[in-house]
Design a protein around this motif. Structure first.
Motif, short mmCIF file in Angstrom:
data_model
loop_
_atom_site.label_atom_id
_atom_site.label_comp_id
_atom_site.label_asym_id
_atom_site.label_seq_id
_atom_site.Cartn_x
_atom_site.Cartn_y
_atom_site.Cartn_z
N LEU A 30 -14.36 107.20 53.13
CA LEU A 30 -13.92 108.59 52.98
C LEU A 30 -15.17 109.47 52.95
CD1 LEU A 30 -11.64 110.64 52.40
CD2 LEU A 30 -12.02 110.19 49.98
N GLU A 31 -15.26 110.43 53.88
CA GLU A 31 -16.46 111.29 53.93
C GLU A 31 -16.21 112.64 53.28
OE1 GLU A 31 -19.31 110.25 54.96
OE2 GLU A 31 -18.74 108.38 55.94
N GLY A 32 -14.97 113.07 53.26
CA GLY A 32 -14.72 114.38 52.63
C GLY A 32 -13.27 114.80 52.80
N GLU A 33 -12.88 115.80 52.01
CA GLU A 33 -11.51 116.31 52.08
C GLU A 33 -11.56 117.82 51.97
OE1 GLU A 33 -8.75 113.27 49.91
OE2 GLU A 33 -9.94 114.28 48.39
N GLU A 34 -10.61 118.45 52.63
CA GLU A 34 -10.44 119.90 52.49
C GLU A 34 -8.97 120.11 52.27
OE1 GLU A 34 -11.62 122.80 55.69
OE2 GLU A 34 -13.00 121.14 56.07
N LEU A 35 -8.55 120.12 51.01
CA LEU A 35 -7.12 120.25 50.75
C LEU A 35 -6.80 121.69 50.36
CD1 LEU A 35 -6.55 116.82 48.97
CD2 LEU A 35 -6.22 117.40 51.37
N ASN A 36 -5.68 122.18 50.87
CA ASN A 36 -5.29 123.56 50.57
C ASN A 36 -4.56 123.59 49.25
OD1 ASN A 36 -6.09 124.23 53.27
ND2 ASN A 36 -4.17 123.31 53.93
N ARG A 37 -5.02 124.45 48.37
CA ARG A 37 -4.31 124.57 47.09
C ARG A 37 -3.95 126.03 46.90
NH1 ARG A 37 -7.84 120.42 46.02
NH2 ARG A 37 -6.74 118.50 45.48
N SER A 38 -2.73 126.37 47.29
CA SER A 38 -2.35 127.78 47.27
C SER A 38 -1.62 128.14 45.99
CB SER A 38 -1.44 128.07 48.46
OG SER A 38 -0.23 127.34 48.30
N GLY A 39 -1.12 127.16 45.26
CA GLY A 39 -0.29 127.47 44.10
C GLY A 39 1.16 127.71 44.49
N ARG A 40 1.42 127.79 45.80
CA ARG A 40 2.82 127.95 46.24
C ARG A 40 3.48 126.58 46.30
NH1 ARG A 40 0.17 131.40 49.91
NH2 ARG A 40 0.44 133.55 49.29
N PRO A 41 4.83 126.54 46.35
CA PRO A 41 5.51 125.25 46.44
C PRO A 41 5.11 124.51 47.73
CG PRO A 41 7.11 127.06 46.28
CD PRO A 41 5.76 127.68 46.33
N LYS A 48 7.28 136.86 46.51
CA LYS A 48 8.43 137.49 45.85
C LYS A 48 9.57 136.49 45.70
CE LYS A 48 8.64 141.82 44.36
NZ LYS A 48 8.89 143.00 45.18
N LEU A 49 9.72 135.61 46.70
CA LEU A 49 10.83 134.66 46.72
C LEU A 49 10.45 133.31 46.14
CD1 LEU A 49 12.12 135.44 50.34
CD2 LEU A 49 13.40 135.83 48.24
N GLU A 50 9.23 133.18 45.63
CA GLU A 50 8.68 131.89 45.18
C GLU A 50 8.84 130.85 46.27
OE1 GLU A 50 9.97 130.79 41.24
OE2 GLU A 50 9.91 132.91 40.63
N ALA A 51 8.51 131.25 47.48
CA ALA A 51 8.72 130.41 48.65
C ALA A 51 7.43 129.77 49.12
CB ALA A 51 9.30 131.26 49.78
N ALA A 52 7.57 128.71 49.92
CA ALA A 52 6.43 128.14 50.63
C ALA A 52 6.22 128.94 51.91
CB ALA A 52 6.71 126.68 50.98
N VAL A 53 4.98 128.93 52.40
CA VAL A 53 4.67 129.63 53.65
C VAL A 53 4.56 128.62 54.78
CG1 VAL A 53 2.95 131.04 54.86
CG2 VAL A 53 3.48 131.49 52.45
N GLY A 54 5.24 128.90 55.88
CA GLY A 54 5.15 128.05 57.06
C GLY A 54 4.69 128.87 58.25
#
Ligand SMILES: Cc1cc2nc3c(=O)[nH]c(=O)nc-3n(C[C@H](O)[C@H](O)[C@H](O)COP(=O)(O)OP(=O)(O)OC[C@H]3O[C@@H](n4cnc5c(N)ncnc54)[C@H](O)[C@@H]3O)c2cc1C
Ligand SMILES: Nc1ncnc2c1ncn2[C@@H]1O[C@H](COP(=O)(O)O)[C@@H](O)[C@H]1O
Lengths: 308, 250
Positions: free
Chosen positions: A177-188, A218-224
């Protein structure tokens, strides 16, 4: 009949769709055991043990499994699978990476992304980006199956089942494993979200995507997003919904500035209610929506967000 | 370093597919056929590695009907050096394809197999991982970046939640995601030249392999259509429906 379920996890927790995966496993009819593979997995194992219907949890906890490296995980899974008639995993990136490798080590074929269990050997699965549904029967000594979890209702909870530690097994074959870039948005997370708001090429820029995000928050939604929006760099890759991205099944899916290509529809067909906002009244998305609103997203999105 | 790129002939992604009259297969008689888009990306990556002097030869191989010649010619036109066609009338399942590919890789002495992550007809997403298992090679699936250096591949993978970078010794199997590169178009002179390049065509049965056949297709049908929806005239009307009729927002 007995089933071994490979559990995907992230940040020390089993993924959101795990309760749905167990429900698919229970439909097969036999006893359901879970296999958790990773590093520092005690919490994950207990979460899995608390899913209703799980008989026991096997835990392989070792540094070699850190970073979800497929080679030792598939070797271990193939070894542990020996006494079972069925082996299941979710069609998450982890399941897609490890399960076919384990199937080939076992010398059996795999059935991918089932959406329905007809009997212990017969399944329905989408093909051609979900334009068609195939019914297949698998006649393998061991049935290896990946599951589109969103197609199954989640199980509830139970008092924790027994967790059994396994000796580490399997070689990394020199993979590091050389590295990771994980998105942490706080959204579901997209695949488990109750509401998803997705933007397409029509949104026009990364900056404009803030309009989509404001509505989502506003909707506590995930973004796609559509592939076009991802390719244009408006949002990260793993926001993509569709044939080659994520498959979502929220109660509410709002598609904004998305035309409705077959490959995008493939990822949102499981949504209960679909809303489409597009300025082109002839956009194919409207034929696949419960509610269509024709107009300019730059006017309609702020109005919608403000009125919530 | 020799690279093998398996390419699959599929119905073009823009065709609206239908079940055949007997409901047992997909109606393909008059459909436009193409190279699976993910295989095009794998081929492009292989050709770039050759252009950078990292690969010595790019060999494309397809398993399927004789008509797959058309896709192999297209692959030769964008820079593959040689093409191999293993003919069979029967559609093979991914494990069988992987078994044939493992045979070809060994015969060719290739050090890298670059596959698409998924065929857009069967949507299986299995073959590369299975090939890696059969060869005992490491794998990097869903690649969005590939760097080859001193006998190691460093690959950035698209995973749930973001990106992960792995490095591994060659030989290895890599499967491509959509954002690895943008495949080039063939130039007319290269298309003309490719027409004259021979394709090494062999019968599958001549390889003498015992292939897996464990999955049977019983039926193929269109999904239940979504119930017809309605157009709303305003944001207020939309909210009224979502709140009070469907009750999906509070
Ligand atoms: C192998 C393969 C795999 C693929 N996988 C996927 C996948 O997983 N997911 C996916 O999404 N796609 C996928 N695609 C791509 C897919 O075919 C489409 O190209 C893509 O979905 C189009 O994205 P879009 O709808 O955002 O863009 P477009 O088709 O360009 O549509 C943009 C829409 O925005 C509307 N619009 C523009 N401006 C405004 C405005 N101001 N207000 C309101 N509306 C506006 C336009 O009317 C238009 O309908 C794949 C394609 C291939 C070949
Ligand atoms: N019949 C075939 N001939 C050549 N390559 C294939 C064939 N089937 C699958 N592949 C390869 O395997 C990849 C993944 O396919 P699949 O696992 O079937 O989704 C494809 O992108 C090809 O690179």
């Amino acid at each position: 009949m007995s089933t071994l379920v490979l559990m995907a996890h992230r940040d020390g927790h089993i993924i959101g769709s795990s309760a749905r995966l167990i429900s698919a496993a229970l439909q097969l009819g036999g006893e359901v055991d879970v296999l958790v593979i990773g590093h520092q997995m005690a919490g994950c194992a207990r979460e899995a043990a608390a899913l209703a219907g799980v008989n026991k949890v096997l835990v392989a906890d070792d540094a070699r499994y850190a970073g979800d490296i497929a080679e030792p995980a598939a070797a271990l899974l193939a070894e542990q699978a020996k006494p079972y008639t069925h082996v299941l995993a979710s069609a998450s990136c982890y399941g897609k990476d490890v399960l076919p490798r384990a199937a080939a080590l076992l010398g059996v074929s795999q059935v991918s992304e089932i959406i329905e269990v007809i009997d212990e050997a017969t399944f329905k699965r989408p093909v051609h980006a979900g334009s068609l549904i195939a019914t297949v029967r698998v006649d393998a000594p061991k049935k290896v199956i990946s599951v589109r979890s969103t197609a199954f209702e989640p199980v509830g909870e139970q008092p924790e089942a027994e967790c059994i530690a396994l000796d580490p097994y399997g070689e990394t074959l020199g993979v590091q494993l050389e590295g990771e870039e994980l998105n942490r948005s706080g959204r579901p997370e997209l695949m488990g979200a109750r509401v998803v708001v997705s933007g397409g090429r029509g949104v026009g820029s990364r900056e404009n995507f803030a309009l989509v995000e404001a509505l989502a928050d506003k909707l506590e939604a995930a973004v796609g997003a559509s592939r076009a929006a991802v390719d244009a760099g408006y949002v990260p890759n793993d926001f993509q919904v569709g044939q080659t991205g994520k498959v979502v099944a929220p109660d509410l899916y709002i598609a904004v500035g998305i035309s409705g290509a077959m490959q995008h529809l493939a990822g949102m067909q499981g949504a209960k209610v679909v809303v489409a906002i597009n300025r082109d009244a002839d956009a194919p998305i409207f034929a696949n929506a419960d509610y269509g609103l024709v107009g300019d997203l730059f006017e309609l999105l702020p109005e919608l967000t403000a009125k919530l | 370093m020799k690279i093998i790129v398996p390419v699959k002939r599929v119905i073009d992604h823009a065709v609206r597919v239908r079940p055949s009259a007997d409901g047992r297969s997909v109606e393909a008689a008059s459909a436009t056929m193409a190279i699976n888009p993910f295989c095009e990306i794998a081929l492009e990556e292989a050709v770039r590695l050759k252009e950078q002097g990292i690969a010595s030869e790019v060999v494309v191989v397809s398993i399927g009907e004789p008509a797959a010649q058309e896709q192999l010619k297209a692959a030769l036109a964008v820079g593959a050096d040689r093409a191999l066609l293993i003919t069979t009338e029967k559609a093979l399942e991914p494990l069988a394809v992987a078994q044939v590919l493992a045979h070809v890789v060994a015969e060719e002495g290739a050090e890298l197999a670059l596959l698409g992550k998924q065929a857009i007809d069967s949507d299986d997403n299995q073959t590369g991982q299975m090939l890696a298992a059969l060869l005992g090679w490491p794998q990097a699936t869903f690649a969005s970046k590939v760097v080859i250096n001193e006998g190691r591949a460093t690959v950035t993978r698209e995973v749930d939640g973001g990106l992960r970078t792995l490095s591994m010794p060659l030989p290895a199997v890599i499967t491509t995601d959509l954002r690895l590169n943008e495949p080039r178009y063939a130039r007319l002179p290269d298309i003309m030249k490719a027409r004259k390049k021979p394709i090494d065509q062999r019968e599958l049965s001549a390889l003498g392999l015992e292939l897996s056949s464990q999955v049977e297709l019983l039926a193929i049908e269109e999904p239940q259509p979504r119930q017809a929806g309605m157009m709303v005239e305003s944001v207020d009307e939309l909210l009224e429906q979502l709140k009070n009729i469907d009750k999906v927002i509070l």
